[in-house]
Design a protein around this motif. Structure first.
Motif, mmCIF file in Angstrom:
data_model
loop_
_atom_site.group_PDB
_atom_site.id
_atom_site.type_symbol
_atom_site.label_atom_id
_atom_site.label_comp_id
_atom_site.label_asym_id
_atom_site.label_seq_id
_atom_site.Cartn_x
_atom_site.Cartn_y
_atom_site.Cartn_z
ATOM 1 N N THR B 27 0.812 -1.217 0.000
ATOM 2 C CA THR B 27 0.000 0.000 0.000
ATOM 3 C C THR B 27 0.844 1.266 0.000
ATOM 4 O OG1 THR B 27 -0.146 -0.322 2.348
ATOM 5 C CG2 THR B 27 -2.096 -0.907 1.061
ATOM 6 N N THR B 28 2.114 1.165 0.363
ATOM 7 C CA THR B 28 2.922 2.381 0.467
ATOM 8 C C THR B 28 3.502 2.812 -0.870
ATOM 9 O OG1 THR B 28 4.774 1.022 1.086
ATOM 10 C CG2 THR B 28 3.556 2.078 2.886
ATOM 11 N N ALA B 29 3.842 1.866 -1.715
ATOM 12 C CA ALA B 29 4.507 2.224 -2.970
ATOM 13 C C ALA B 29 3.517 2.773 -3.966
ATOM 14 C CB ALA B 29 5.181 1.003 -3.552
ATOM 15 N N THR B 30 3.758 3.992 -4.384
ATOM 16 C CA THR B 30 2.837 4.579 -5.350
ATOM 17 C C THR B 30 3.534 5.099 -6.570
ATOM 18 O OG1 THR B 30 2.970 6.571 -4.087
ATOM 19 C CG2 THR B 30 0.982 5.227 -3.755
ATOM 20 N N THR B 31 4.819 5.348 -6.478
ATOM 21 C CA THR B 31 5.507 5.914 -7.633
ATOM 22 C C THR B 31 5.923 4.813 -8.603
ATOM 23 O OG1 THR B 31 7.654 5.712 -6.651
ATOM 24 C CG2 THR B 31 6.480 7.741 -6.203
ATOM 25 N N ASP B 32 6.208 5.253 -9.802
ATOM 26 C CA ASP B 32 6.654 4.320 -10.837
ATOM 27 C C ASP B 32 7.910 3.581 -10.413
ATOM 28 O OD1 ASP B 32 5.697 6.193 -13.790
ATOM 29 O OD2 ASP B 32 4.567 5.063 -12.291
ATOM 30 N N LYS B 33 8.815 4.327 -9.810
ATOM 31 C CA LYS B 33 10.097 3.750 -9.445
ATOM 32 C C LYS B 33 9.900 2.592 -8.481
ATOM 33 C CE LYS B 33 14.701 5.043 -8.131
ATOM 34 N NZ LYS B 33 15.511 5.983 -7.396
ATOM 35 N N ASN B 34 9.011 2.804 -7.498
ATOM 36 C CA ASN B 34 8.763 1.737 -6.535
ATOM 37 C C ASN B 34 8.157 0.513 -7.201
ATOM 38 O OD1 ASN B 34 9.855 2.836 -4.322
ATOM 39 N ND2 ASN B 34 7.964 3.838 -3.640
ATOM 40 N N MET B 35 7.308 0.748 -8.176
ATOM 41 C CA MET B 35 6.689 -0.357 -8.898
ATOM 42 C C MET B 35 7.749 -1.194 -9.581
ATOM 43 S SD MET B 35 3.330 0.947 -10.745
ATOM 44 C CE MET B 35 2.381 2.239 -10.054
ATOM 45 N N GLN B 36 8.716 -0.509 -10.119
ATOM 46 C CA GLN B 36 9.796 -1.234 -10.801
ATOM 47 C C GLN B 36 10.528 -2.130 -9.828
ATOM 48 O OE1 GLN B 36 12.025 1.928 -12.445
ATOM 49 N NE2 GLN B 36 10.389 2.502 -13.842
ATOM 50 N N VAL B 37 10.798 -1.620 -8.636
ATOM 51 C CA VAL B 37 11.498 -2.412 -7.646
ATOM 52 C C VAL B 37 10.663 -3.624 -7.273
ATOM 53 C CG1 VAL B 37 12.397 -2.419 -5.300
ATOM 54 C CG2 VAL B 37 12.805 -0.472 -6.783
ATOM 55 N N SER B 38 9.354 -3.372 -7.086
ATOM 56 C CA SER B 38 8.457 -4.464 -6.720
ATOM 57 C C SER B 38 8.460 -5.551 -7.797
ATOM 58 C CB SER B 38 7.057 -3.899 -6.520
ATOM 59 O OG SER B 38 6.098 -4.836 -6.854
ATOM 60 N N HIS B 39 8.499 -5.142 -9.073
ATOM 61 C CA HIS B 39 8.513 -6.119 -10.163
ATOM 62 C C HIS B 39 9.812 -6.926 -10.146
ATOM 63 C CE1 HIS B 39 7.872 -7.913 -14.019
ATOM 64 N NE2 HIS B 39 9.084 -7.525 -14.376
ATOM 65 N N ARG B 40 10.897 -6.228 -9.930
ATOM 66 C CA ARG B 40 12.197 -6.906 -9.945
ATOM 67 C C ARG B 40 12.300 -7.936 -8.836
ATOM 68 N NH1 ARG B 40 15.737 -6.494 -13.601
ATOM 69 N NH2 ARG B 40 15.588 -4.670 -14.922
ATOM 70 N N SER B 41 11.729 -7.620 -7.663
ATOM 71 C CA SER B 41 11.860 -8.520 -6.528
ATOM 72 C C SER B 41 11.143 -9.851 -6.778
ATOM 73 C CB SER B 41 11.346 -7.867 -5.259
ATOM 74 O OG SER B 41 9.952 -7.722 -5.385
ATOM 75 N N LYS B 42 10.329 -9.912 -7.843
ATOM 76 C CA LYS B 42 9.641 -11.160 -8.157
ATOM 77 C C LYS B 42 10.608 -12.238 -8.619
ATOM 78 C CE LYS B 42 5.005 -9.634 -9.211
ATOM 79 N NZ LYS B 42 4.164 -9.227 -10.319
ATOM 80 N N ARG B 43 11.768 -11.830 -9.064
ATOM 81 C CA ARG B 43 12.753 -12.830 -9.496
ATOM 82 C C ARG B 43 13.136 -13.712 -8.306
ATOM 83 N NH1 ARG B 43 16.383 -10.120 -14.253
ATOM 84 N NH2 ARG B 43 14.652 -9.987 -15.689
ATOM 85 N N PRO B 44 12.961 -15.021 -8.466
ATOM 86 C CA PRO B 44 13.034 -15.905 -7.296
ATOM 87 C C PRO B 44 14.464 -16.239 -6.853
ATOM 88 C CG PRO B 44 12.497 -17.155 -9.257
ATOM 89 C CD PRO B 44 12.650 -15.739 -9.690
ATOM 90 N N VAL B 45 15.181 -15.205 -6.409
ATOM 91 C CA VAL B 45 16.571 -15.434 -6.002
ATOM 92 C C VAL B 45 16.640 -16.345 -4.769
ATOM 93 C CG1 VAL B 45 18.708 -14.330 -5.272
ATOM 94 C CG2 VAL B 45 17.267 -13.238 -6.969
ATOM 95 N N SER B 46 15.783 -16.054 -3.781
ATOM 96 C CA SER B 46 15.863 -16.849 -2.544
ATOM 97 C C SER B 46 15.497 -18.306 -2.804
ATOM 98 C CB SER B 46 14.964 -16.243 -1.473
ATOM 99 O OG SER B 46 13.670 -16.086 -1.990
ATOM 100 N N LYS B 47 14.480 -18.500 -3.645
ATOM 101 C CA LYS B 47 14.078 -19.880 -3.980
ATOM 102 C C LYS B 47 15.218 -20.601 -4.682
ATOM 103 C CE LYS B 47 9.097 -20.041 -4.646
ATOM 104 N NZ LYS B 47 8.083 -20.071 -5.704
ATOM 105 N N MET B 48 15.852 -19.877 -5.611
ATOM 106 C CA MET B 48 16.961 -20.478 -6.356
ATOM 107 C C MET B 48 18.074 -20.897 -5.392
ATOM 108 S SD MET B 48 19.576 -18.751 -9.061
ATOM 109 C CE MET B 48 20.632 -18.149 -7.787
ATOM 110 N N LEU B 49 18.372 -20.001 -4.448
ATOM 111 C CA LEU B 49 19.444 -20.308 -3.495
ATOM 112 C C LEU B 49 19.062 -21.496 -2.615
ATOM 113 C CD1 LEU B 49 20.566 -16.710 -2.487
ATOM 114 C CD2 LEU B 49 21.784 -18.339 -3.933
#
Lengths: 446, 112
Positions: B27-49
């Motif tokens: 609910t806090t992220a409203t700017t475009d930039k934050n959206m981009q970060v949110s999208h990037r975090s979907k990459r399953p790095v922790s699962k891969m590790l």
């Protein structure tokens, strides 16, 4: 309902027939596994502790054997010469070679590219993996068994991915797989009778002749089709033969939703049978299964190659259990190949979403033709073994064997390059399209 | 580099449509930039590790007991369960690692 009862009954009736069917051929007969504990050079005897038995067995060395051929304290496979008498050793091979870094790296790499090929065209990998393992020192039966045990998990992961992409027709895969298992049994019977009549050299020649003939004819046909499609002279449509066969209304009719085909079971059954027969004879059933599904059943290359993975999973699981019961799987080799192939198969599956139908055909045809060359190079050797042509010079047979092996490596590399290039091109094109789309919509919004 | 990513551009364009869905996630992220970060975090790095570590552990365990493995796995009969079962387990663990690895690298299937 009537249709399913019919299929169930057919399967039940055929079960006794197929209980000995082994994908990839039957395990060798007159073979015992165990560890040599003692050897007597003067008496030419060796004591072996046979697997699963508490007592030891005394074996006699065959004429061609020398005491140095016997390895103590290592698990071995001993072929017995039943013609020379009971318990006479014909040949001894160490079951498990020592793993070196080079061998591990080679298995990982071959697994990766073999997996890529499987994920992309639905089959392949076995033709290179088995000879690769044998050249590292694994006995033939162990190489076939270990390859089989890696095939089913790889195909399972690959078919799951391609099913998720909406490409695999599970029902068609099941039908082809069940009939293939019956085909395997027929293939083994044919091979056995040839082995009885013509011996080992005759059997080798038969296998090679089938291999070269089938791969050349089918490979050239698929290549011609792929070239026509890539030139844009024709469009990817259902083959004329398949269209005609689909019009035959012979009960029971089967509907395959993903493949978008409605066809009589009597058409799909022979495709499965031949796939199985070829799997039993030359261990690459997919080379007839996929073209069969494309040109006879009428599915697209994309659906056929994905469905072949379902077939490979079922056949592989069946074969693995049986080879496991024979106790011939070297799990180290299986797992090392899997390490590479599980990445490769998913990469290949992703690749199919970016390429056109003809790219799959092109890769399949190229591999088939190069593998045909590899096996064709061995034909003169087998002909000479049967005394049908004069004996070959040692140099020539070494060259022919080298051509055969390197052609397999070439097949793998060519496939790897075509797939990677096609995939990279497709991905770049897709990104460029998305960028243009985004720019257009931004302009509209702005 | 981030500005050239087609997904990010699309997220920004569709922001008004996706706003309700997005708010439920963060609910806090409203700017475009934050959206981009949110999208990037979907990459399953922790699962891969996680799956990578499990896979490496499994391979380590098996290859440190090579002799035991090769002798018991090839006894035949019901022992067939061992190699087949092991291959099956590895297909899940290593298969999941491989899948996440490809996603992390950015190799995803074409979206229709």
């Amino acid at each position: 309902m009537k249709k399913y009862v019919f299929i169930l009954l057919t399967v039940l009736l055929l079960t006794p027939l197929v209980q000995n069917a082994r994908a990839g051929g039957p395990p060798p007969k007159n073979v015992i596994k165990g560890i040599f504990t003692k050897i007597s050079a003067s008496e030419r005897t060796a004591t072996i502790k046979v697997d699963g038995q508490d007592s030891s067995k005394l074996l006699v060395l065959g004429e061609a054997m020398s005491p140095e051929d016997i390895t103590l304290d290592k698990k071995v496979m001993v072929s017995l010469d039943t013609h020379a008498g009971p318990n006479v050793i014909k040949d001894v091979s160490v079951m498990f070679f020592d793993m070196t870094v080079t061998k591990i790296a080679a298995l990982l790499l071959v697994g990766l590219i073999g997996g890529l090929l499987s994920g992309f065209i639905g089959s392949g990998g076995a033709f290179i993996l088995t000879p690769a393992m044998m050249s590292m020192g694994a006995p033939g039966a162990v190489a076939v068994a270990s390859n089989m045990c890696h095939k089913f998990p790889k195909a399972m992961v690959g078919s799951y991915k391609r099913w998720k992409y909406g490409q695999a027709d599970i029902k068609l895969g099941l039908v082809i797989a069940i009939t293939s298992i019956i085909g395997v049994q027929i293939g083994i019977k044919a091979q056995k009778s040839i082995l009885d009549h013509w011996g080992n050299a005759g059997s080798n020649l038969y296998v090679s002749a089938i291999f070269v003939l089938v791969l050349l004819i089918v490979g050239l046909y698929v290549m011609r089709d792929a070239i026509k499609l890539s030139n844009g002279t024709t469009e990817a449509t259902t083959s004329k033969l398949a269209t005609r066969l689909q019009k035959l209304e012979i009960w029971p009719m089967m509907e395959f939703k993903v493949a978008n085909v409605r066809i009589s079971a009597w058409i799909t059954i022979p495709v499965g049978l031949f796939t199985g027969m070829l799997a039993a004879t030359i261990a690459v059933g997919g080379f007839i299964g996929v073209p069969g599904m494309i040109y006879i059943v009428g599915a697209s290359a994309l659906v056929s190659s994905a469905t072949e993975l379902v077939v490979a999973f079922i056949m592989g699981a069946w074969g693995s259990v049986q080879w496991g019961i024979s106790g011939l799987i070297d799990v180290r080799m299986t797992l090392l190949i899997l390490a590479g192939s599980l990445i490769g198969v998913q990469l290949g599956a992703i690749g199919t979403t970016y390429v056109k139908d003809y790219t799959i055909k092109m890769v399949m045809a190229s591999v088939m033709l190069i593998v045909a060359v590899s096996r064709g190079a061995k034909v003169p050797i087998y002909l000479a073994d049967l005394n049908l042509i004069p004996q070959l010079q040692t140099k020539l047979s070494i060259v022919l064997n080298a051509v055969s092996f390197w052609a397999l490596i070439a097949a793998l590399l060519v496939a790897g390059v075509i797939i990677s290039v096609a995939m990279a091109k497709g991905m770049l094109q897709d990104r460029a399209e998305k960028r243009t789309q985004a720019a257009t919509s931004q302009e509209i919004a702005g | 580099m981030q500005q050239n990513d087609p997904y990010q551009t699309r997220v920004a364009v569709n922001a008004s449509k996706q706003s309700s869905k997005y708010k439920s996630a963060d609910t806090t992220a409203t700017t475009d930039k934050n959206m981009q970060v949110s999208h990037r975090s979907k990459r399953p790095v922790s699962k891969m590790l996680l799956f990578g570590a499990l896979s490496v552990g499994g391979y380590g365990l098996i290859f440190s007991h090579q002799a035991l493995m090769t002798s018991t796995y090839t006894l035949g009969g019901w022992h067939a369960v061992l190699p087949v079962g092991t291959a099956f387990c590895f297909s899940f663990v290593h298969g999941a690692f491989a899948s996440n690895l490809l996603s992390v690298i950015g190799l995803e299937p074409k979206k229709a």
